[in-house]
Design a protein around this motif. Sequence first.
Motif, PDB file in Angstrom:
ATOM      1  N   SER A 247       2.763   3.734   9.274  1.00  0.00           N
ATOM      2  CA  SER A 247       3.096   5.145   9.149  1.00  0.00           C
ATOM      3  C   SER A 247       4.606   5.331   9.120  1.00  0.00           C
ATOM      4  O   SER A 247       5.362   4.394   9.351  1.00  0.00           O
ATOM      5  N   ALA A 248       5.006   6.562   8.819  1.00  0.00           N
ATOM      6  CA  ALA A 248       6.426   6.908   8.788  1.00  0.00           C
ATOM      7  C   ALA A 248       6.586   8.390   9.092  1.00  0.00           C
ATOM      8  O   ALA A 248       5.772   9.207   8.665  1.00  0.00           O
ATOM      9  N   VAL A 249       7.622   8.696   9.838  1.00  0.00           N
ATOM     10  CA  VAL A 249       8.081  10.074  10.005  1.00  0.00           C
ATOM     11  C   VAL A 249       9.325  10.181   9.137  1.00  0.00           C
ATOM     12  O   VAL A 249      10.281   9.428   9.328  1.00  0.00           O
TER      13      VAL A 249
ATOM     14  N   ALA B  28       9.632  18.492   1.962  1.00  0.00           N
ATOM     15  CA  ALA B  28      10.313  19.489   1.128  1.00  0.00           C
ATOM     16  C   ALA B  28      10.703  18.853  -0.202  1.00  0.00           C
ATOM     17  O   ALA B  28      10.612  19.478  -1.250  1.00  0.00           O
ATOM     18  N   GLY B  29      11.140  17.606  -0.156  1.00  0.00           N
ATOM     19  CA  GLY B  29      11.511  16.873  -1.367  1.00  0.00           C
ATOM     20  C   GLY B  29      10.298  16.236  -2.014  1.00  0.00           C
ATOM     21  O   GLY B  29       9.175  16.315  -1.520  1.00  0.00           O
ATOM     22  N   ASP B  30      10.531  15.600  -3.137  1.00  0.00           N
ATOM     23  CA  ASP B  30       9.483  14.903  -3.870  1.00  0.00           C
ATOM     24  C   ASP B  30       9.602  13.416  -3.548  1.00  0.00           C
ATOM     25  O   ASP B  30      10.357  12.695  -4.193  1.00  0.00           O
ATOM     26  N   TRP B  31       8.878  12.968  -2.514  1.00  0.00           N
ATOM     27  CA  TRP B  31       9.023  11.616  -2.001  1.00  0.00           C
ATOM     28  C   TRP B  31       7.797  10.765  -2.276  1.00  0.00           C
ATOM     29  O   TRP B  31       6.687  11.273  -2.396  1.00  0.00           O
ATOM     30  N   GLN B  32       8.024   9.461  -2.299  1.00  0.00           N
ATOM     31  CA  GLN B  32       6.965   8.467  -2.287  1.00  0.00           C
ATOM     32  C   GLN B  32       7.364   7.433  -1.237  1.00  0.00           C
ATOM     33  O   GLN B  32       8.544   7.100  -1.110  1.00  0.00           O
ATOM     34  N   VAL B  33       6.370   6.930  -0.502  1.00  0.00           N
ATOM     35  CA  VAL B  33       6.618   5.903   0.500  1.00  0.00           C
ATOM     36  C   VAL B  33       5.617   4.780   0.256  1.00  0.00           C
ATOM     37  O   VAL B  33       4.405   5.012   0.236  1.00  0.00           O
ATOM     38  N   ARG B  34       6.131   3.592   0.060  1.00  0.00           N
ATOM     39  CA  ARG B  34       5.310   2.395  -0.145  1.00  0.00           C
ATOM     40  C   ARG B  34       5.586   1.432   0.995  1.00  0.00           C
ATOM     41  O   ARG B  34       6.734   1.206   1.365  1.00  0.00           O
ATOM     42  N   PHE B  35       4.523   0.869   1.529  1.00  0.00           N
ATOM     43  CA  PHE B  35       4.610  -0.064   2.646  1.00  0.00           C
ATOM     44  C   PHE B  35       4.157  -1.440   2.184  1.00  0.00           C
ATOM     45  O   PHE B  35       3.171  -1.573   1.467  1.00  0.00           O
ATOM     46  N   SER B  36       4.880  -2.477   2.606  1.00  0.00           N
ATOM     47  CA  SER B  36       4.454  -3.843   2.313  1.00  0.00           C
ATOM     48  C   SER B  36       4.661  -4.711   3.552  1.00  0.00           C
ATOM     49  O   SER B  36       5.487  -4.402   4.408  1.00  0.00           O
ATOM     50  N   TRP B  37       3.889  -5.787   3.628  1.00  0.00           N
ATOM     51  CA  TRP B  37       3.947  -6.651   4.800  1.00  0.00           C
ATOM     52  C   TRP B  37       3.598  -8.084   4.428  1.00  0.00           C
ATOM     53  O   TRP B  37       2.922  -8.328   3.436  1.00  0.00           O
TER      54      TRP B  37
ATOM     55  N   MET C 165       0.856  -1.184   0.000  1.00  0.00           N
ATOM     56  CA  MET C 165       0.000   0.000   0.000  1.00  0.00           C
ATOM     57  C   MET C 165       0.892   1.235   0.000  1.00  0.00           C
ATOM     58  O   MET C 165       1.990   1.207   0.558  1.00  0.00           O
ATOM     59  N   ASP C 166       0.409   2.296  -0.609  1.00  0.00           N
ATOM     60  CA  ASP C 166       1.133   3.562  -0.583  1.00  0.00           C
ATOM     61  C   ASP C 166       0.726   4.364   0.646  1.00  0.00           C
ATOM     62  O   ASP C 166      -0.446   4.395   1.030  1.00  0.00           O
TER      63      ASP C 166
END
Length: 179
Positions: free
Chosen positions: A139-141, A15-24, A4-5
């Motif tokens: 989640s993520a910080v 500030a940057g152009d980020w993407q975070v994808r989570f998998s389990w 899931m994204d």
Amino acid sequence: MQQMDLTPHPANPPAGDWQVRFSWQPTEHWLTLRWRVSGVGALAIPPLAGRGRADGLWEATCFELFVQHGEGPAYAEFNLSPSERWAGYDFTGYRAGMRQRKLPRAPVCSWRAGSAFSLFDAAIPLGGLPELPAAFGASAVIEETDGTKSYWALTHASDKPDFHDPACFTARLAAPLPP
């Protein structure tokens, strides 16, 4: 692995152009987790500190999992850091009754930085989780070198980042299949 994204909270964009994808993926003895961080910018990664329990990990780049079994208000929180430090807490209700969560073994954390993307892998012993199946929120910080912090989750339920909000526990964690 299921994927899931995560999305950044609109009140605290990166500030940057980020993407975070989570998998389990639950296995026979572990819940394996992966956060894939890709994009353009400069991440601030905590220095390697070795395995061990620590508080305050969410104050820097940190990856989190919230797990709630059943219909009651109780849930568990896991904070996992690229420093290899981790924390586990139990709550009796929304941000109430916090205490250290006992785990049969320490979670395993691993950060791998690359040029196109970075991976944060973690494994939590199944015996340290609330009973499965369960609802969960990932989640993520993400802290950048300029000090910007963005707060990423499967969903955001309020006008400020709040990973503890039960409305954020939108995914389902099934019991592992027998070997």
